[in-house]
Design a protein around this motif. Structure first.
Motif, short mmCIF file in Angstrom:
data_model
loop_
_atom_site.label_atom_id
_atom_site.label_comp_id
_atom_site.label_asym_id
_atom_site.label_seq_id
_atom_site.Cartn_x
_atom_site.Cartn_y
_atom_site.Cartn_z
N ALA A 109 49.74 42.77 67.56
CA ALA A 109 51.16 43.14 67.54
C ALA A 109 51.35 44.65 67.60
N ARG A 110 52.56 45.05 67.95
CA ARG A 110 52.91 46.48 67.92
C ARG A 110 53.12 46.92 66.47
N PRO A 111 52.92 48.19 66.17
CA PRO A 111 53.13 48.69 64.81
C PRO A 111 54.50 48.34 64.25
N SER A 112 55.54 48.43 65.09
CA SER A 112 56.89 48.13 64.61
C SER A 112 57.02 46.67 64.20
N GLU A 113 56.34 45.78 64.90
CA GLU A 113 56.38 44.36 64.55
C GLU A 113 55.66 44.09 63.23
N ARG A 114 54.55 44.80 63.02
CA ARG A 114 53.81 44.64 61.77
C ARG A 114 54.68 45.05 60.58
N ALA A 200 54.03 46.92 52.45
CA ALA A 200 55.06 46.94 53.49
C ALA A 200 55.52 48.36 53.77
N ALA A 201 55.63 49.16 52.71
CA ALA A 201 56.02 50.56 52.89
C ALA A 201 54.96 51.32 53.69
N TYR A 202 53.68 51.08 53.37
CA TYR A 202 52.61 51.72 54.13
C TYR A 202 52.61 51.23 55.58
N ALA A 203 52.87 49.94 55.78
CA ALA A 203 52.90 49.40 57.14
C ALA A 203 54.00 50.05 57.95
N TYR A 204 55.14 50.31 57.32
CA TYR A 204 56.24 50.99 58.01
C TYR A 204 55.87 52.42 58.36
N LEU A 205 55.28 53.13 57.42
CA LEU A 205 54.96 54.54 57.66
C LEU A 205 53.84 54.73 58.67
N PHE A 206 52.79 53.91 58.58
CA PHE A 206 51.58 54.15 59.37
C PHE A 206 51.31 53.11 60.45
#
Length: 293
Positions: A109-114, A200-206
């Motif tokens: 998946a793309r980072p944004s989807e993750r 989830a916060a780390y997934a959004y940032l990185f």
């Protein structure tokens, strides 16, 4: 703001960079056995627990069924039916194969989807925690609700919350709750909803696959599986946590399909989306992904 960003980046880089490779740790069976399916040990491996809540209860890494990962990578947007993927080697009634398939889809998946996926997992766990009797709720977990709300705003197209999410994680990483001594230090951040929210916060940032996988892992904690298995049961009925685990993993595949269908819009969400698009995505994504059961 520079200090906050630096603390967040340095903290993550320091924790990840200072550790041995994941393959070496898993191969050596490092860490103590965690809750959920990791304790089942179908192939004798142990999960890993070290250096903070996003690394505790590390996603179980069973030997993937033949063709599961490669087929998922060939079809990252989830266009093929799950039955077709199953025909390549994955059994949809085996939690080991389902975990491998979910993880492979997240990698493709793309980072944004993750980020959206991880926020959905965290939201369901947070809602479950908030519904607990008051004396069973954890103040640390409840205190992460504003951070999770900011993550949602960010993954659905509001770039203004980036600093708020960064600051929230920096405050956590500078607190006593972030430590590498699980035997002595406070365990508040290991609570499923708390751990999923931080991931989830780390997934959004990185945008890293690992953070989305680790967030996903929190939803198959034993306590949450017992809650899922007990939903709708009559008095005297036995809990079937194996079925609950399989149903939860299949639900994740459906969630990934839902997110993938909006991949084009989500592609640049971290840089900002039109307000009307963000509002529509809240209805089309946040509402169904947050729904428990």
């Amino acid at each position: 703001m520079f200090l906050v960003v630096a603390v967040g980046l340095a903290g993550v880089a320091g924790v990840l960079g200072a550790q041995p490779g994941l393959g070496a740790l898993v191969g050596a069976g490092a860490g103590e056995a965690g809750g959920g399916p990791a304790g089942r040990g179908a192939d004798g491996r142990s999960p890993v627990s070290w250096a903070g809540p996003w690394l505790s209860e590390l996603a179980y890494l069973p030997g993937t069924a033949s063709g599961v990962v490669s087929r998922a990578r060939d079809d990252p947007r989830g266009v093929r039916e799950h039955a077709d993927i199953s025909a390549s080697g994955a059994r949809m009634d085996r939690w080991q194969d389902l975990i491998a398939l979910v993880n492979a889809r997240l990698e493709a998946a793309r980072p944004s989807e993750r980020g959206v996926f991880a926020a959905g997992v965290a939201e369901r766990l947070m809602g479950w925690h908030e519904a607990l009797p008051e004396d069973e709720q954890a103040a640390f977990t409840l205190g992460l609700r504003p951070l999770l709300n900011s993550v949602w705003e960010g993954v659905l197209g509001d770039p203004e919350v980036y600093t708020a999410v960064n600051r929230g994680l920096a405050e956590y990483m500078l607190s006593d709750y972030c430590h590498n001594d699980r035997l002595v230090g406070p365990d508040d951040a290991y609570e499923p909803a708390a751990g999923a929210t931080l991931n989830a916060a780390y997934a959004y940032l990185f945008g890293c696959t690992d953070f989305a996988v680790w967030a996903s892992r929190r939803a198959i904690d034993d306590q949450h599986l017992e809650y899922l298995a007990g939903a709708g049961l009559e008095d005297g009925d036995l809990l079937d946590t194996d079925k609950a685990l399989i149903d939860e993993l299949k639900r994740r595949l459906r969630d990934l399909d839902l997110i993938a269908a909006r991949s084009t819009e989500l592609r640049h969400a971290r840089f900002g989306l039109p307000i009307l698009t963000s509002v529509r995505l809240r209805v089309e994504l946040r509402t169904p992904l947050s729904r428990r059961g």
